[in-house]
Design a protein around this motif. Structure first.
Motif, mmCIF file in Angstrom:
data_model
loop_
_atom_site.group_PDB
_atom_site.id
_atom_site.type_symbol
_atom_site.label_atom_id
_atom_site.label_comp_id
_atom_site.label_asym_id
_atom_site.label_seq_id
_atom_site.Cartn_x
_atom_site.Cartn_y
_atom_site.Cartn_z
ATOM 1 N N VAL A 83 0.646 -0.859 0.276
ATOM 2 C CA VAL A 83 0.032 0.053 0.161
ATOM 3 C C VAL A 83 1.054 1.269 0.188
ATOM 4 O O VAL A 83 0.582 2.288 -1.134
ATOM 5 C CB VAL A 83 -1.228 -0.226 1.244
ATOM 6 C CG1 VAL A 83 -1.840 1.697 0.926
ATOM 7 C CG2 VAL A 83 -2.151 -1.255 0.941
ATOM 8 N N TYR A 84 2.149 1.085 1.122
ATOM 9 C CA TYR A 84 2.046 2.104 1.059
ATOM 10 C C TYR A 84 3.882 2.958 -0.889
ATOM 11 O O TYR A 84 3.657 3.799 -0.802
ATOM 12 C CB TYR A 84 3.391 1.962 2.149
ATOM 13 C CG TYR A 84 4.840 3.042 1.881
ATOM 14 C CD1 TYR A 84 4.069 3.956 2.935
ATOM 15 C CD2 TYR A 84 6.087 3.325 1.395
ATOM 16 C CE1 TYR A 84 5.704 5.452 3.392
ATOM 17 C CE2 TYR A 84 7.171 4.276 1.511
ATOM 18 C CZ TYR A 84 6.345 5.650 2.667
ATOM 19 O OH TYR A 84 7.613 6.620 2.923
ATOM 20 N N CYS A 91 1.018 10.060 3.653
ATOM 21 C CA CYS A 91 1.780 10.597 4.401
ATOM 22 C C CYS A 91 3.548 10.280 4.162
ATOM 23 O O CYS A 91 3.505 8.955 3.796
ATOM 24 C CB CYS A 91 2.157 10.754 5.684
ATOM 25 S SG CYS A 91 1.917 9.043 6.825
ATOM 26 N N ARG A 92 4.232 10.553 3.810
ATOM 27 C CA ARG A 92 5.756 10.524 3.873
ATOM 28 C C ARG A 92 7.222 11.345 4.646
ATOM 29 O O ARG A 92 6.715 11.620 5.449
ATOM 30 C CB ARG A 92 6.332 11.473 2.760
ATOM 31 C CG ARG A 92 5.496 10.498 0.833
ATOM 32 C CD ARG A 92 6.100 8.917 1.026
ATOM 33 N NE ARG A 92 5.581 8.172 -0.054
ATOM 34 C CZ ARG A 92 4.425 7.690 0.222
ATOM 35 N NH1 ARG A 92 3.495 7.788 1.437
ATOM 36 N NH2 ARG A 92 4.175 6.805 -1.306
ATOM 37 N N LEU A 93 7.904 9.939 4.492
ATOM 38 C CA LEU A 93 9.076 10.594 5.406
ATOM 39 C C LEU A 93 9.424 11.299 5.366
ATOM 40 O O LEU A 93 10.107 11.400 4.339
ATOM 41 C CB LEU A 93 9.340 9.082 6.624
ATOM 42 C CG LEU A 93 11.282 9.758 6.928
ATOM 43 C CD1 LEU A 93 10.841 9.343 8.531
ATOM 44 C CD2 LEU A 93 11.907 7.870 6.632
ATOM 45 N N VAL A 94 10.403 12.258 6.082
ATOM 46 C CA VAL A 94 10.838 13.379 5.828
ATOM 47 C C VAL A 94 11.800 13.455 6.598
ATOM 48 O O VAL A 94 11.989 13.348 8.292
ATOM 49 C CB VAL A 94 10.803 14.987 6.512
ATOM 50 C CG1 VAL A 94 11.284 16.315 5.943
ATOM 51 C CG2 VAL A 94 8.821 15.050 5.290
ATOM 52 N N HIS A 95 13.057 13.317 6.600
ATOM 53 C CA HIS A 95 14.713 13.519 6.855
ATOM 54 C C HIS A 95 15.110 14.977 7.619
ATOM 55 O O HIS A 95 15.160 15.325 6.783
ATOM 56 C CB HIS A 95 15.436 12.821 6.091
ATOM 57 C CG HIS A 95 15.330 11.089 5.873
ATOM 58 N ND1 HIS A 95 15.828 10.244 6.112
ATOM 59 C CD2 HIS A 95 14.846 11.007 4.905
ATOM 60 C CE1 HIS A 95 15.194 9.250 6.247
ATOM 61 N NE2 HIS A 95 15.048 9.593 4.393
ATOM 62 N N VAL A 134 6.572 5.378 9.817
ATOM 63 C CA VAL A 134 5.635 6.031 8.955
ATOM 64 C C VAL A 134 4.556 5.359 9.954
ATOM 65 O O VAL A 134 3.188 5.778 10.225
ATOM 66 C CB VAL A 134 5.781 5.302 7.171
ATOM 67 C CG1 VAL A 134 4.127 5.937 6.806
ATOM 68 C CG2 VAL A 134 6.944 6.207 6.740
ATOM 69 N N SER A 135 4.096 3.859 10.554
ATOM 70 C CA SER A 135 3.583 3.608 10.902
ATOM 71 C C SER A 135 3.746 3.600 12.191
ATOM 72 O O SER A 135 2.378 3.909 12.601
ATOM 73 C CB SER A 135 3.583 1.826 10.612
ATOM 74 O OG SER A 135 4.611 0.785 10.940
#
Length: 248
Positions: A83-84, A91-95, A134-135
């Motif tokens: 799904v991701y 939503c997405r991960l921002v470093h 993310v989860s």
């Protein structure tokens, strides 16, 4: 010189010359065969494929052709990962330079909890980055939006089995993420969680024997009691008789 002696000497010379020619011819043939064999050997080993056959490299073991098709590498991605990867998690991960954060594609307040909250809960069982972050963070932030109780309570019958799957996972980090998510859920839904507690407490009771998990589990039980009220204490004590109430 007598003719017979002349002819005899001539025959000897011819015979010697013939033997020499034969030896020379045989020697030349041997050298030619050796040269051809060396040339073939050189041409074979000069190619990358032949070189790998003669001197296999350690990395050749990683060649996809030699990987067991029934091994872990060929397994289909998990439901959450699939799904991701398709953009199904908004939503997405921002470093960041100090810590990571999530960037939502739209305000989480307007997002439907069904099935997003359940999908994020399924992702708690992931063991690879960025799915783990993310989860975990997505589940926490979604429960913090305005109106979360009204959206989360109807999903409890489907959400609890997913959380239980994280709590019975053999990986301690997965278990701790599931435990943290359970506490976050109890804060939001309060006593509505009590009717589902029995399905989860058995997993917590088994993990209490682990010294490094005893403290976080005890803390979680206290918060479940705090947000679930007196009814939750009765349920907890029925499954974990050694539990000490926060009211004592």
């Amino acid at each position: 010189m007598h003719k017979s002696e002349y002819h005899g000497g001539l025959q000897l010379r011819n015979r010697a010359t013939g033997n020499y020619d034969q030896r020379t011819s045989s020697s030349a043939q041997i050298k030619h065969r050796t040269t051809v064999q060396r040339s073939k050997s050189s041409s074979l080993t000069s190619s990358p494929e032949a070189a790998r056959r003669v001197h296999p490299r350690p990395s050749d073991k990683l060649n996809p052709k030699t990987i067991n098709p029934f091994g872990e590498q060929s397994r289909a991605p998990s439901a959450f990962a699939a799904v991701y990867s398709k953009g199904g998690i908004p939503c997405r991960l921002v470093h960041g330079s100090v810590k990571h954060r999530l960037q939502w594609e739209c305000p989480p307040e307007i997002l439907p909890f069904d099935p997003l909250l359940i999908t994020l809960a399924e992702g708690l069982r992931e063991t690879k980055h960025p799915y783990t972050f993310v989860s975990k963070e997505g589940f926490r932030e979604l429960l913090q939006v305005q109106g979360a109780p009204e959206k989360a309570v109807p999903l409890l019958p489907r959400l609890i089995p997913v959380l239980k799957a994280a709590l019975v996972h053999p990986d301690d980090e997965v278990f701790e993420r599931g435990l943290s998510a359970l506490v976050q859920l109890s804060v939001v839904v309060g006593p509505s969680l009590n009717s589902h507690l029995k399905l989860l407490l058995t997993s917590l009771s088994k993990r209490l024997m682990d010294k490094k998990l005893k403290e976080p589990i005890t803390s979680a039980l206290q918060k479940l009691e705090q947000h679930g009220g007196s009814e939750s204490l009765i349920i907890i004590k029925s499954k974990i008789p050694t539990y000490c109430s926060i009211c004592c």
